[in-house]
Design an enzyme around this catalytic site. Structure first.
Site, PDB file in Angstrom:
ATOM      1  CB  SER A   1     -62.359  24.898  39.275  1.00 38.02           C
ATOM      2  OG  SER A   1     -61.537  25.216  38.299  1.00 38.02           O
TER       3      SER A   1
ATOM      4  CE  LYS B   1     -63.589  19.554  37.713  1.00 41.99           C
ATOM      5  NZ  LYS B   1     -62.954  20.935  38.636  1.00 41.99           N
TER       6      LYS B   1
ATOM      7  CB  SER C   1     -60.999  23.283  36.056  1.00 43.60           C
ATOM      8  OG  SER C   1     -61.273  22.787  37.142  1.00 43.60           O
TER       9      SER C   1
END
Ligand code: GLN
Length: 491
Positions: free
Chosen positions: A178, A79, A154
């Protein structure tokens, strides 16, 4: 080599060890898939092809010299919230465009020490604020099961990349859901460890009393393998817990007879999607058949969790994001004086949702409102944590849905931030309490969209949660359920 897609990390390791495949070939396999399918899925922000080849060559050399290790040569996507030395790190924000971290986050360093292969940086909501990856300032990531839908957020990039076979495993972060929500919506395993279990040094901060790092993987054993490598005390992170890390793979395969599972009534609500409800009922009966004992419980302060999170999360974000001023990192827009430069840089560099949260967070921290909002939210947070403390007196783990619905359509909730926030109603309470929680695929709806089941554990009890998840996964054998995207993406 297509069956590589169905392999666990240890199966890939076995192939590498027997020299049936090299790390370079394994990396190329994924890079080719990225080239072919990521135009559709758009999980990556930046594919670090040269780095991947170089790291794979190093891994091969190490294996030639007789080295071994659970992640040696295994290709990961990361990420874009983790600082990666010499690789642009943007947090999906314009304000960090061009930012080259001078150091690696501790978890990246740990993966490097384990000789992993870095395929690239994955998309996310800007500064991890969102539940759909639509808040990325670069592009929207699609759900591989249905490209007209969101992958969750996210960590939408990591979840979509693992689901579509664009990496063997990924690292994400979870502040209010997330990791778990996108894992649930993309049909992969995602784990938010106990607050403090995994170092956050080098992680770009959103809400510091909540942020936590964790793996997104194809199955539970991969999750345990990654956890073994990333968990543990770090003197560079003052919130990290100085306790030894158990071997998370040790209990996988042990039965769960007598395990007490709490079923909190506040998580089985009327507005829940009927498919989610049905999948949860079927899943609970699987746990029961395996010898677990289901106990009805109540977590009475659950309904206040989302509001509490909105106050605490935005307050901490407004303070953390104050550092982006055009001086230290990335973007800078010149102005007539320094204050004007700050203003112009922040106006241009932050997206709509990030601005909304900075404004809200600054408001709840401002004098005169601090007691009414921020301090009060802290008190409610304590009540929420006490609900869990009480529940864990009679239960070993709790089981709930991850989300009230399956993946929604792109654009469906962008105009309505409140509805968007509510999609995290089942993941936020355990975040506020700092508890470990894991998301695990448990079924599909009529549109072949995955449904996630959440296991919440006591602090530092990740091993037991994974033990229970592993039993469920083995019995349910979710891979055999005909899914939509796999056939298409196997070409
Ligand atoms: N979706 C939640 C939010 O918008 C949680 C995000 C996260 O965990 N980083 O804040």
């Amino acid at each position: 080599m297509e069956n590589l897609l169905d392999m666990t990390i240890s199966e890939m390791r076995a192939l590498l060890k027997k020299r049936e495949i090299t790390a370079v070939e394994l990396a190329s396999f994924y890079l080719k898939r990225i080239e072919r399918y990521d135009n559709d899925v758009m999980a990556y922000l930046n594919v670090t092809e040269d780095k991947a080849h170089e790291m794979a060559r190093i891994a091969d050399r190490k294996m030639e010299q007789g080295e071994d290790g659970p992640l040696l040569g295994i290709p990961f996507g990361i990420k874009d919230i983790f600082c990666t030395k010499g690789i642009e790190t943007t947090c999906a924000s314009q304000i960090l465009k061009g930012f080259m971290p001078p150091y690696d986050a501790t978890v990246i360093k740990k993966l490097k020490d384990a000789s992993f292969v870095h395929l690239g940086k994955l998309n996310m909501d800007e500064f991890a604020m969102g539940s759909s990856t639509e808040n990325s300032s670069f592009h929207i990531t699609k759900n591989p099961w249905d490209l007209t839908r969101i992958p969750g957020g996210s960590s939408g990039g990591p979840a979509a990349a693992v689901a579509a076979g664009l990496c063997a495993a990924a690292l994400g972060t979870d502040t209010g859901g997330s990791i778990r929500q996108p894992a649930g919506l993309c049909g992969v395993v995602g784990m938010k460890p106990t607050y403090g279990r995994v170092s956050r040094y080098g992680l770009i901060a959103f809400a510091s009393s909540l942020d936590q790092v964790g793996p997104l993987t194809r199955n539970v054993s991969d999750c345990a393998i990654v956890m073994n490598e990333i968990a543990g005390f770090d003197s560079m992170d003052s919130t990290s817990i100085p306790q030894p890390v158990p071997n998370y793979t040790e209990n996988l395969g042990k039965d769960i007879a007598g395990l007490r599972i709490g079923i909190p009534k506040e998580y089985y609500i009327d507005g829940m999607d009927s498919h989610v409800k049905k999948a949860m009922e079927e899943s609970l009966s699987i746990f029961e058949k395996q010898g677990a004992i289901l106990i009805d419980i109540s977590l009475p302060h659950t309904e206040y969790a989302v509001a509490t999170y909105c106050v605490i999360g935005t307050a901490e974000a407004s303070s953390n994001l104050a550092r982006y001023d055009g001086v230290k990192y990335g973007l800078r827009t010149e102005g007539k004086d320094i204050a004007d430069m700050y203003k112009k840089t922040r106006l241009k560099g932050f997206g709509k949702e990030v601005k909304r949260r900075i404004i809200l967070g600054t408001f709840v921290l401002s004098s005169g409102y601090y007691d009414a909002y921020y301090r009060k939210a802290g008190k409610v947070r304590t009540l929420i944590r006490r609900d869990f403390d009480e529940a864990f007196k009679s239960c070993d783990i709790l089981i709930t849905p991850v989300s009230p619905t399956t993946a929604f359509r792109i654009g469906e909730k962008t105009e309505d931030p409140l509805t968007m926030y509510l999609s995290d109603m089942f993941t936020i309470p355990s975040s506020l309490a700092g508890l470990p929680a894991l998301s695990l695929p448990c079924g599909f709806d009529d549109n072949s969209l995955p449904i996630g089941l959440q296991i919440i554990g006591r602090p530092l009890d990740e091993a037991l949660m994974m033990q229970a998840a592993y039993v469920f996964e083995s019995v349910k054998n979710i891979e055999k359920i005909p899914g939509a995207f796999r056939k298409e993406y196997l070409l």
